[in-house]
Design an enzyme around this catalytic site. Structure first.
Site, PDB file in Angstrom:
ATOM      1  N   GLU A 117       4.260 -11.557 -12.965  1.00  0.00           N
ATOM      2  CA  GLU A 117       3.096 -11.081 -12.207  1.00  0.00           C
ATOM      3  C   GLU A 117       3.589 -10.179 -11.096  1.00  0.00           C
ATOM      4  O   GLU A 117       4.754 -10.257 -10.714  1.00  0.00           O
ATOM      5  CB  GLU A 117       2.373 -12.274 -11.537  1.00  0.00           C
ATOM      6  N   LYS A 119       3.997  -9.315  -7.277  1.00  0.00           N
ATOM      7  CA  LYS A 119       4.025 -10.069  -6.026  1.00  0.00           C
ATOM      8  C   LYS A 119       3.208  -9.266  -5.017  1.00  0.00           C
ATOM      9  O   LYS A 119       3.621  -8.185  -4.580  1.00  0.00           O
ATOM     10  CB  LYS A 119       5.468 -10.234  -5.548  1.00  0.00           C
ATOM     11  N   ASP A 121       1.551  -8.154  -1.604  1.00  0.00           N
ATOM     12  CA  ASP A 121       2.071  -8.209  -0.245  1.00  0.00           C
ATOM     13  C   ASP A 121       0.922  -8.415   0.737  1.00  0.00           C
ATOM     14  O   ASP A 121       0.425  -7.473   1.340  1.00  0.00           O
ATOM     15  CB  ASP A 121       2.819  -6.904   0.056  1.00  0.00           C
ATOM     16  N   TYR A 228      -3.448 -16.572  -8.120  1.00  0.00           N
ATOM     17  CA  TYR A 228      -2.313 -16.511  -9.038  1.00  0.00           C
ATOM     18  C   TYR A 228      -1.733 -17.867  -9.420  1.00  0.00           C
ATOM     19  O   TYR A 228      -0.732 -17.941 -10.117  1.00  0.00           O
ATOM     20  CB  TYR A 228      -1.198 -15.625  -8.488  1.00  0.00           C
ATOM     21  N   LYS A 314      12.528  -9.121  -5.538  1.00  0.00           N
ATOM     22  CA  LYS A 314      12.032  -8.220  -4.493  1.00  0.00           C
ATOM     23  C   LYS A 314      12.455  -6.780  -4.770  1.00  0.00           C
ATOM     24  O   LYS A 314      13.638  -6.521  -5.006  1.00  0.00           O
ATOM     25  CB  LYS A 314      12.598  -8.652  -3.131  1.00  0.00           C
ATOM     26  N   CYS A 408      12.999   8.766  33.943  1.00  0.00           N
ATOM     27  CA  CYS A 408      11.872   8.680  33.017  1.00  0.00           C
ATOM     28  C   CYS A 408      11.510  10.094  32.553  1.00  0.00           C
ATOM     29  O   CYS A 408      11.302  10.978  33.375  1.00  0.00           O
ATOM     30  CB  CYS A 408      10.689   8.015  33.706  1.00  0.00           C
ATOM     31  N   CYS A 411       7.844  10.943  34.223  1.00  0.00           N
ATOM     32  CA  CYS A 411       7.600  11.127  35.658  1.00  0.00           C
ATOM     33  C   CYS A 411       8.863  11.473  36.451  1.00  0.00           C
ATOM     34  O   CYS A 411       8.779  11.846  37.617  1.00  0.00           O
ATOM     35  CB  CYS A 411       6.946   9.879  36.258  1.00  0.00           C
ATOM     36  N   CYS A 426      10.839   2.457  33.000  1.00  0.00           N
ATOM     37  CA  CYS A 426      10.379   3.207  34.155  1.00  0.00           C
ATOM     38  C   CYS A 426       9.538   2.199  34.948  1.00  0.00           C
ATOM     39  O   CYS A 426       8.729   1.481  34.371  1.00  0.00           O
ATOM     40  CB  CYS A 426       9.511   4.371  33.697  1.00  0.00           C
ATOM     41  N   CYS A 431       3.511   6.397  37.181  1.00  0.00           N
ATOM     42  CA  CYS A 431       3.978   7.246  36.074  1.00  0.00           C
ATOM     43  C   CYS A 431       2.789   7.522  35.140  1.00  0.00           C
ATOM     44  O   CYS A 431       2.131   6.576  34.679  1.00  0.00           O
ATOM     45  CB  CYS A 431       5.092   6.534  35.311  1.00  0.00           C
TER      46      CYS A 431
HETATM   47  S1  IVH Z   1       3.378 -18.064  -6.734  1.00  0.00           S
HETATM   48  C1  IVH Z   1       4.591 -22.346  -5.601  1.00  0.00           C
HETATM   49  N1  IVH Z   1       2.571 -15.659  -7.356  1.00  0.00           N
HETATM   50  O1  IVH Z   1       4.739 -14.730  -2.271  1.00  0.00           O
HETATM   51  C2  IVH Z   1       4.547 -20.894  -5.924  1.00  0.00           C
HETATM   52  N2  IVH Z   1       3.185 -16.064  -5.112  1.00  0.00           N
HETATM   53  O2  IVH Z   1       7.414 -15.317  -1.257  1.00  0.00           O
HETATM   54  C3  IVH Z   1       3.529 -20.210  -5.165  1.00  0.00           C
HETATM   55  N3  IVH Z   1       2.881 -14.153  -3.634  1.00  0.00           N
HETATM   56  O3  IVH Z   1       3.867 -17.584  -0.480  1.00  0.00           O
HETATM   57  C4  IVH Z   1       3.671 -18.759  -5.145  1.00  0.00           C
HETATM   58  N4  IVH Z   1       2.114 -12.769  -5.139  1.00  0.00           N
HETATM   59  O4  IVH Z   1       2.122 -15.730  -0.712  1.00  0.00           O
HETATM   60  C5  IVH Z   1       3.017 -16.455  -6.384  1.00  0.00           C
HETATM   61  N5  IVH Z   1       1.788 -13.600  -8.057  1.00  0.00           N
HETATM   62  C6  IVH Z   1       2.236 -14.388  -7.089  1.00  0.00           C
HETATM   63  C7  IVH Z   1       2.369 -13.942  -5.760  1.00  0.00           C
HETATM   64  C8  IVH Z   1       2.855 -14.817  -4.790  1.00  0.00           C
HETATM   65  C9  IVH Z   1       2.420 -12.928  -3.862  1.00  0.00           C
HETATM   66  C10 IVH Z   1       3.354 -14.619  -2.302  1.00  0.00           C
HETATM   67  C11 IVH Z   1       2.832 -15.955  -1.890  1.00  0.00           C
HETATM   68  C12 IVH Z   1       4.050 -16.786  -1.589  1.00  0.00           C
HETATM   69  C13 IVH Z   1       5.072 -15.736  -1.352  1.00  0.00           C
HETATM   70  C14 IVH Z   1       6.462 -16.263  -1.600  1.00  0.00           C
END
Ligand code: IVH
Length: 668
Positions: A117, A119, A121, A228, A314, A408, A411, A426, A431
């Site tokens: 999946e 991740k 942000d 998720y 990551k 500075c 000023c 400063c 200023c």
């Molecule tokens: S699973 C027990 N799936 O990433 C497992 N986490 O670095 C629960 N996150 O705290 C996490 N996308 O906030 C999972 N597709 C995804 C995610 C995801 C973002 C975040 C989540 C977690 C953090 C961990």
């Protein structure tokens, strides 16, 4: 090295790492990280390794014991059951392969397949549906206890308040709240037009929004959510089928997940999204890889921090090469000088960048960045990128090290560095840069809250000499504004009315607004409630100030220094003459005397006569601090019905315990 010596070295290094990680964690939560997530993880791993070798270094306060940040005040705190874990990170395909190898050894007799999946942000959220109806939404907090932000989360359009089909009786889900990039950009466009400071990135803005106390404002912000994970087993035997079932119930599941039969398919997914992630309308910082079969989740289990059946990959922050055209200096409200690199515009991480923050002079000197240098810049999730390093072989022979200005740049006053601080400042209250920023702070939301007075207008007013500092706002007349470009009579009348309204704010607001060093909102309120009026606060000596709970010598000295300065005295006098309220309402001032004032109280179990949030509000009104976890600093634990582990912990620690009747008596 003898083992004694290496033990000592480990001890010193771990103390240093704990301190650094604590500081970086705080900076991160303030939205001002100074190091990359990768660097943070590297330090964390180093500490974990030391603690593995010398277990006695893994003290109770070690950052390795934390899953995340502490819960914020203002919302009811709720325990997570099961806890919200985080994920172990990997940074290259080799580490992913190692993870897969390890799992294959742990479940040697099984056929393993995976789900990948994106991740997302954003900020994680725990969602509880009962009878198919959304009951509760809790932030992650520290993983064990989070904030109840149900009211705010309900405003997210994409989240069904009632599930479709025949959902299970109880369903606990985990997902991510995030802000799509277009929504974030639009928000910043509006802020820019209003002359307000820009938000740093969608993730921090999301975290701030989820915690707003006004859910109507949350509703206007355009947050989205994706689910998720299910923390409840409700039938499906695999994670893939779970995602399908959740989608069928009408839940927002991101459709880009994929079933992967083997590690090659996992790697192909990672490669694809590394390449295409900037085409997505939201930020993603990696890929999450999960074992598909749910029975194996149970079998593989978890470590204290993360499940063994999932791992995060990551993405690297994108880097690019460009030239530093110039190094300029910004002077902030508190006078701190921040160097900024003006860059040759470059396209990186999905956008064109032309400035990079250099944090402070120490950082600048350490990296030895000079004007004209060719540098490597990195664009993570933030709108402002970082300079990673200088490409020395591109450096011109006649290049000169950048020198810290001794005066500075705005000023011309000499700059100073306070003992124990990195920043140069400063300290001239007149200023122009400081004045501009301090007027901006004075009118801001949590200070005097004067709507319609953005940075652009402040700049115009200062440039035209219509104001000289925040006190002269109260002298402004409609005619002054009506003469400005783009200003009609109606908007002028409105703003003057807004300024007038601000005269009725409390002393706590004024104390925060005037920008005394170390005096933020909380300390301002404590002081206002304790003294009741500016007059008596100004008379207090250091000893009297330090007697107040939570006020230490640093704050006391800063207050005295501020109030003893003639220029500040004149400004306060001007506020008084303008009719600005400099007192705190009586009811709040009286609460200082209450025996619960300043006490740390924990509520646990079920209360019958009032809700927990009501109890919390009443306790806080009396000056108590309500916290979610019991420690040796806790003064009192209120144990309602069915109180469990917290009550036990209180008893173990010898903390005073009372029941609901005791609480009612205390509340009077
Ligand atoms: S699973 C027990 N799936 O990433 C497992 N986490 O670095 C629960 N996150 O705290 C996490 N996308 O906030 C999972 N597709 C995804 C995610 C995801 C973002 C975040 C989540 C977690 C953090 C961990």
């Amino acid at each position: 090295m003898t083992s004694m010596a290496s033990r000592r070295a480990a001890e010193l290094r771990s103390a240093e790492l704990k301190k650094d990680l604590g500081r970086h964690n705080e900076l991160y939560y303030l939205g001002k990280p100074e190091i990359s997530d990768r660097e943070f993880d590297r330090l964390m791993h180093e500490l974990q390794a030391l603690e593995l070798e010398y277990p006695e270094l893994a003290t109770i306060d070690s950052p390795t014991r934390r899953v995340g940040g502490a819960p914020s005040e203002g919302f009811e705190q709720v325990a997570h059951d099961p806890p919200m874990l985080s994920l172990d990170n990997t940074y290259n395909l080799e580490e992913v392969e190692d993870w897969v190898d390890r799992l294959e050894r742990l479940a040697a007799d099984e056929e393993l397949s995976y789900v990948t999946e994106l991740k997302l942000d954003g900020v994680s959220i725990s969602l509880l549906y009962k009878g198919g109806v959304l009951q509760q939404a809790i932030t992650r907090g520290n993983g064990t206890v989070g904030d109840d932000v149900t009211e705010n989360v309900r405003t997210i359009r994409g989240l069904p308040l009632r599930l479709k089909g025949a959902p299970p009786e109880r369903l606990m889900l985990r997902g991510e709240i995030y802000m799509p990039r277009t929504v974030f950009d639009e928000l910043n466009r509006q802020r820019e037009a209003a002359g307000m400071a820009l938000y740093v990135n969608p993730r921090n803005t999301t975290a701030g929004t989820v915690r707003l106390l006004d859910s109507r404002e949350v509703a206007r912000r355009g947050l989205e959510v994706a689910v998720y994970q299910s923390a409840t087993a409700f039938g499906p035997a695999t994670h893939a089928d779970t995602l399908g079932a959740l989608q069928d119930h009408g839940l927002p599941v991101k459709s880009v997940w994929q079933r992967c039969a083997d590690v090659a398919a996992v790697e192909a997914y990672i490669e694809h999204w590394r390449e295409h992630r900037h085409e997505l309308p939201f930020d993603t910082d990696g890929v999450v890889i999960k074992v598909d079969r749910l029975d194996l989740h149970t079998r593989l289990g978890r470590t204290s921090k993360a499940p063994r059946w999932a791992v995060a990959y990551k993405f690297e922050a994108e880097q690019a090469q460009t030239v530093v055209r110039a190094i300029s200096v910004q002077v902030g409200r508190t006078g701190v000088l921040t160097p900024v690199a003006e860059l040759e515009p470059i396209f990186v991480g999905g956008t064109t960048v032309q400035r990079a923050t250099l944090h402070n002079y120490e950082d600048l000197a350490r990296k030895d960045i000079r004007e004209g240098d060719t540098v490597l810049v990195e664009k993570g999730g933030d709108i402002i990128p970082k300079v990673v390093s200088v490409l020395l072989d591109h450096r011109a022979a006649d290049s000169q090290p950048f020198e810290i200005p001794s005066t500075c740049p705005v000023c011309g006053d000499p700059v100073v560095r306070y003992e124990g601080e990195v920043a140069w400042r400063c300290v001239n209250p007149a200023c122009p840069a400081i004045v501009r920023e301090s007027v901006g702070h004075f009118v801001s939301r949590n200070a005097m809250d004067i709507e319609g007075l953005g940075d652009k207008l402040i700049e115009q007013l200062l440039a035209k000499d219509l104001i000289k500092d925040y006190t002269s706002l109260y002298q402004l007349k409609e005619e002054d504004l009506a003469g400005l470009e783009g200003w009609g009579k109606k908007s002028a009348v409105n703003l003057i009315a807004e300024i007038g309204k601000s005269k009725h704010r409390t002393l706590a607001h004024v104390l925060h607004a005037i920008g005394i060093r170390f005096v933020g909102e909380r300390v301002a309120r404590l002081l206002a409630e304790h003294f009741g009026s500016l007059e008596s606060l100004m008379k207090a000596d250091n000893a009297t100030l330090e007697d107040i709970p939570e006020i230490g010598p640093k704050v006391a000295a800063s207050l005295r220094q501020f109030f003893d300065d003639k220029r500040h005295q004149q400004r306060l006098e001007a506020l008084r003459d303008a009719g600005v309220n400099l007192t705190q309402p009586r009811a709040e001032a009286a609460s200082v005397e209450h025996p619960l004032h300043g006490k740390k109280v924990v509520l646990t179990g079920t209360l019958t006569g009032m809700t927990r949030s009501e109890a919390k509000k009443r306790l806080e009104a009396l000056g108590a601090r309500v916290s979610g976890s019991v420690s040796s600093n806790t003064d009192l634990v209120v144990a309602g019905e069915k109180a469990g582990s917290k009550l036990k912990k209180a008893e173990d620690l010898g903390v005073e315990v009372t029941d609901e009747a005791g609480l009612v008596a205390l509340l009077g």
